[in-house]
Design an enzyme around this catalytic site. Structure first.
Site, PDB file in Angstrom:
ATOM      1  N   CYS A  49       0.862  -1.145  -0.004  1.00  0.00           N
ATOM      2  CA  CYS A  49      -0.136  -0.013   0.102  1.00  0.00           C
ATOM      3  C   CYS A  49       1.069   1.322  -0.011  1.00  0.00           C
ATOM      4  CB  CYS A  49      -0.739  -0.047   0.973  1.00  0.00           C
ATOM      5  SG  CYS A  49      -2.147   1.476   1.177  1.00  0.00           S
ATOM      6  N   CYS A  53       0.557   4.925   6.620  1.00  0.00           N
ATOM      7  CA  CYS A  53       0.180   5.024   7.862  1.00  0.00           C
ATOM      8  C   CYS A  53       1.141   4.247   8.999  1.00  0.00           C
ATOM      9  CB  CYS A  53      -1.153   3.919   8.010  1.00  0.00           C
ATOM     10  SG  CYS A  53      -2.277   4.739   6.818  1.00  0.00           S
ATOM     11  N   CYS A  56       0.904   0.445  10.048  1.00  0.00           N
ATOM     12  CA  CYS A  56       0.382  -0.578   9.396  1.00  0.00           C
ATOM     13  C   CYS A  56       1.278  -1.252   8.617  1.00  0.00           C
ATOM     14  CB  CYS A  56      -0.427  -0.160   8.224  1.00  0.00           C
ATOM     15  SG  CYS A  56      -1.183  -1.133   7.482  1.00  0.00           S
ATOM     16  N   CYS A  93     -16.124  -8.938   6.598  1.00  0.00           N
ATOM     17  CA  CYS A  93     -15.505  -7.622   6.476  1.00  0.00           C
ATOM     18  C   CYS A  93     -14.281  -7.991   5.560  1.00  0.00           C
ATOM     19  CB  CYS A  93     -15.000  -7.034   7.716  1.00  0.00           C
ATOM     20  SG  CYS A  93     -16.414  -6.834   8.891  1.00  0.00           S
ATOM     21  N   CYS A 125     -19.186  -6.006   4.656  1.00  0.00           N
ATOM     22  CA  CYS A 125     -18.581  -4.809   4.905  1.00  0.00           C
ATOM     23  C   CYS A 125     -17.307  -4.864   4.065  1.00  0.00           C
ATOM     24  CB  CYS A 125     -18.492  -4.634   6.345  1.00  0.00           C
ATOM     25  SG  CYS A 125     -17.321  -3.248   6.792  1.00  0.00           S
ATOM     26  N   CYS A 185     -19.095   2.353   8.904  1.00  0.00           N
ATOM     27  CA  CYS A 185     -18.162   1.798  10.186  1.00  0.00           C
ATOM     28  C   CYS A 185     -17.056   2.522  10.489  1.00  0.00           C
ATOM     29  CB  CYS A 185     -17.980   0.478   9.866  1.00  0.00           C
ATOM     30  SG  CYS A 185     -16.937  -0.153  11.014  1.00  0.00           S
ATOM     31  N   ARG A 257     -17.522  -2.000  18.636  1.00  0.00           N
ATOM     32  CA  ARG A 257     -16.790  -3.416  18.206  1.00  0.00           C
ATOM     33  C   ARG A 257     -15.283  -3.118  18.889  1.00  0.00           C
ATOM     34  NH1 ARG A 257     -20.249  -5.273  14.296  1.00  0.00           N
ATOM     35  NH2 ARG A 257     -21.178  -3.888  13.036  1.00  0.00           N
TER      36      ARG A 257
HETATM   37  N1  SAM Z   1      -6.645   0.552   3.418  1.00  0.00           N
HETATM   38  C1  SAM Z   1      -8.081   0.898   3.951  1.00  0.00           C
HETATM   39  C2  SAM Z   1      -7.758   2.054   4.742  1.00  0.00           C
HETATM   40  O1  SAM Z   1      -6.862   2.225   5.476  1.00  0.00           O
HETATM   41  O2  SAM Z   1      -8.764   2.449   5.075  1.00  0.00           O
HETATM   42  C3  SAM Z   1      -8.382  -0.389   4.524  1.00  0.00           C
HETATM   43  C4  SAM Z   1      -7.427  -1.303   5.175  1.00  0.00           C
HETATM   44  S1  SAM Z   1      -6.836  -0.697   6.965  1.00  0.00           S
HETATM   45  C5  SAM Z   1      -5.710  -2.015   7.337  1.00  0.00           C
HETATM   46  C6  SAM Z   1      -8.015  -0.861   7.908  1.00  0.00           C
HETATM   47  C7  SAM Z   1      -8.001  -0.323   9.466  1.00  0.00           C
HETATM   48  O3  SAM Z   1      -7.268  -1.212  10.175  1.00  0.00           O
HETATM   49  C8  SAM Z   1      -7.320   0.952   9.654  1.00  0.00           C
HETATM   50  O4  SAM Z   1      -7.984   2.372   9.348  1.00  0.00           O
HETATM   51  C9  SAM Z   1      -6.731   1.033  10.848  1.00  0.00           C
HETATM   52  O5  SAM Z   1      -7.690   1.546  11.848  1.00  0.00           O
HETATM   53  C10 SAM Z   1      -6.744  -0.367  11.310  1.00  0.00           C
HETATM   54  N2  SAM Z   1      -5.444  -1.284  11.629  1.00  0.00           N
HETATM   55  C11 SAM Z   1      -4.146  -1.054  10.663  1.00  0.00           C
HETATM   56  N3  SAM Z   1      -3.535  -1.802  11.281  1.00  0.00           N
HETATM   57  C12 SAM Z   1      -3.391  -1.850  12.679  1.00  0.00           C
HETATM   58  C13 SAM Z   1      -2.858  -2.029  13.625  1.00  0.00           C
HETATM   59  N4  SAM Z   1      -1.451  -2.596  13.556  1.00  0.00           N
HETATM   60  N5  SAM Z   1      -3.124  -2.078  14.888  1.00  0.00           N
HETATM   61  C14 SAM Z   1      -4.613  -1.611  15.097  1.00  0.00           C
HETATM   62  N6  SAM Z   1      -5.461  -1.408  14.085  1.00  0.00           N
HETATM   63  C15 SAM Z   1      -4.795  -1.332  12.821  1.00  0.00           C
HETATM   64 FE1  SF4 Z   2      -2.632   1.423   3.504  1.00  0.00          FE
HETATM   65 FE2  SF4 Z   2      -2.484   0.223   5.905  1.00  0.00          FE
HETATM   66 FE3  SF4 Z   2      -2.976   2.898   5.639  1.00  0.00          FE
HETATM   67 FE4  SF4 Z   2      -4.934   1.066   4.905  1.00  0.00          FE
HETATM   68  S1  SF4 Z   2      -4.259   1.270   6.820  1.00  0.00           S
HETATM   69  S2  SF4 Z   2      -4.073   2.889   3.816  1.00  0.00           S
HETATM   70  S3  SF4 Z   2      -3.673  -0.630   3.955  1.00  0.00           S
HETATM   71  S4  SF4 Z   2      -1.091   1.780   4.896  1.00  0.00           S
END
Ligand code: SAM
Ligand code: SF4
Ligand code: DTB
Length: 316
Positions: A49, A53, A56, A93, A125, A185, A257
């Site tokens: 990606c 973030c 992530c 989801c 979802c 959500c 949740r």
């Molecule tokens: N890429 C899309 C986005 O960011 O909206 C969807 C996938 S993203 C992995 C979905 C959510 O997972 C993120 O918005 C974040 O809130 C949560 N998330 C991701 N990594 C995480 C982590 N290491 N610990 C807790 N929550 C996490």
């Molecule tokens: Fe990409 Fe992870 Fe950020 Fe979602 S949370 S936009 S998968 S880097």
């Protein structure tokens, strides 16, 4: 006259017995206090990606041991959805490690997946990154129940965590989702180095959404090796309980949740969260890329508590 943030602060900081009592009263007015909705996650497109973030495992900016995988086939995802339903989940989801949805064959495949999963009579979802209004409308027409798009933290703290998009970008996608008639959500992550004030400002931002989210995931950071947040201190358990209870009070009808981070929580802490108004968990051994408690463990815990998986609401 007190402002919304004052009211949220008053709720959050009251003595814990009062906070829990208030949360339970509200919970019982709007929900079955014994029922917990089971949801199952599927990571339908892993890694690679372009967003940065900091939490992530799937960002190209982070050196983690997640290897990228292309978008799964319709058949594979539908088989996972059937297995999730057979295992007691009433919501499926799907997550994709995309910055945004692009029109074309991949989005067409997502629409077909949504159509086929919706036919299983289970809530559908997905969370695919940023969406444009016409894409939200196509997802709605395909039968999507809800779209997950988290605000993650307060507007002020957001740029400490993500620099490749803004809070406003998030709000625009959420607006497109609700305008298309899809349930929103939207929640956040605790334990990214933010203050309690930031957490309360996240709740304030969620309260300002119109309509308010019907589903609020509260994630505790799962620290992933190779991300900038890998060494962040865990959330104080009672701060999580207070946050859950405050969310329940502010959003009486929403599903709250208890999402990522349950591997690190004791059964007793999870129990307190369920008593504070959380009424959904993710089940299955994996979240998107990180481990989650085994379904047998969750079933045993609910059983001990005299609680039950929430049945799917009858379609009318
Ligand atoms: N890429 C899309 C986005 O960011 O909206 C969807 C996938 S993203 C992995 C979905 C959510 O997972 C993120 O918005 C974040 O809130 C949560 N998330 C991701 N990594 C995480 C982590 N290491 N610990 C807790 N929550 C996490
Ligand atoms: Fe990409 Fe992870 Fe950020 Fe979602 S949370 S936009 S998968 S880097
Ligand atoms: C949400 O708020 N939590 C879920 C779901 N929405 C998509 C994701 C949690 C991901 C946890 C980290 C991982 O497994 O990669």
């Amino acid at each position: 006259m007190s402002t919304l943030i004052d009211r949220i602060t008053q709720i959050y900081t009251q003595p814990l017995p009062d906070l829990l009592f208030q949360a339970q009263q509200i919970h019982r007015q709007h929900h079955d206090p014994h029922a917990v909705q089971m949801c199952t996650l599927s990571n339908i497109k892993t890694g690679g990606c372009p967003e940065d973030c900091a939490y992530c495992s799937q960002s190209v900016h982070n050196q983690t041991d997640v290897s990228p995988e292309p978008l799964m086939s319709v058949e594979t995802v539908v088989a996972e959805a059937k297995a999730a339903k057979a295992g007691g989940a009433t919501r499926f989801c799907m997550g994709a490690a995309w910055r945004e949805v692009k029109d074309g064959p991949q989005f067409d495949r997502i629409l077909e997946i949504v159509r086929q999963v919706a036919e299983l009579e289970i809530e559908v979802c997905c969370t695919l990154g940023m969406l444009k209004p016409h894409q939200a409308q196509r997802l709605k027409a395909a039968g999507l129940t809800a779209y997950n798009h988290n605000l993650d933290t307060s507007p002020n703290y957001y740029d400490k965590i993500i620099s490749t998009r803004t809070y406003q970008d998030r709000l625009e996608t959420i607006q497109a989702v609700s305008a298309a008639g899809i349930s929103v959500c939207c929640g956040g992550i605790l334990g990214m180095g933010e203050t309690i004030q930031d957490r309360l400002e996240l709740l304030e931002a969620l309260s300002h959404l119109e309509p308010q989210p019907e589903s609020i995931p509260i994630n505790c950071l799962v620290p992933v090796a190779g991300t900038p947040l890998e060494k962040t201190a865990p959330v104080e358990p009672l701060e999580l309980v207070r946050m859950v209870a405050t969310t329940r009070i502010l959003f009486p009808k929403a599903m709250v949740r208890l999402s990522a981070g349950r591997m690190e929580m004791s059964d007793e802490l999870q129990t307190l969260c369920l008593l504070a108004g959380a009424n959904s968990i993710f089940t299955g051994a994996k979240l998107l890329t990180t481990p989650n408690p085994a379904r047998s463990h969750d079933e045993q815990l609910l059983d001990q508590l005299g609680m039950v998986p929430k049945p799917l609401r009858e379609r009318v």
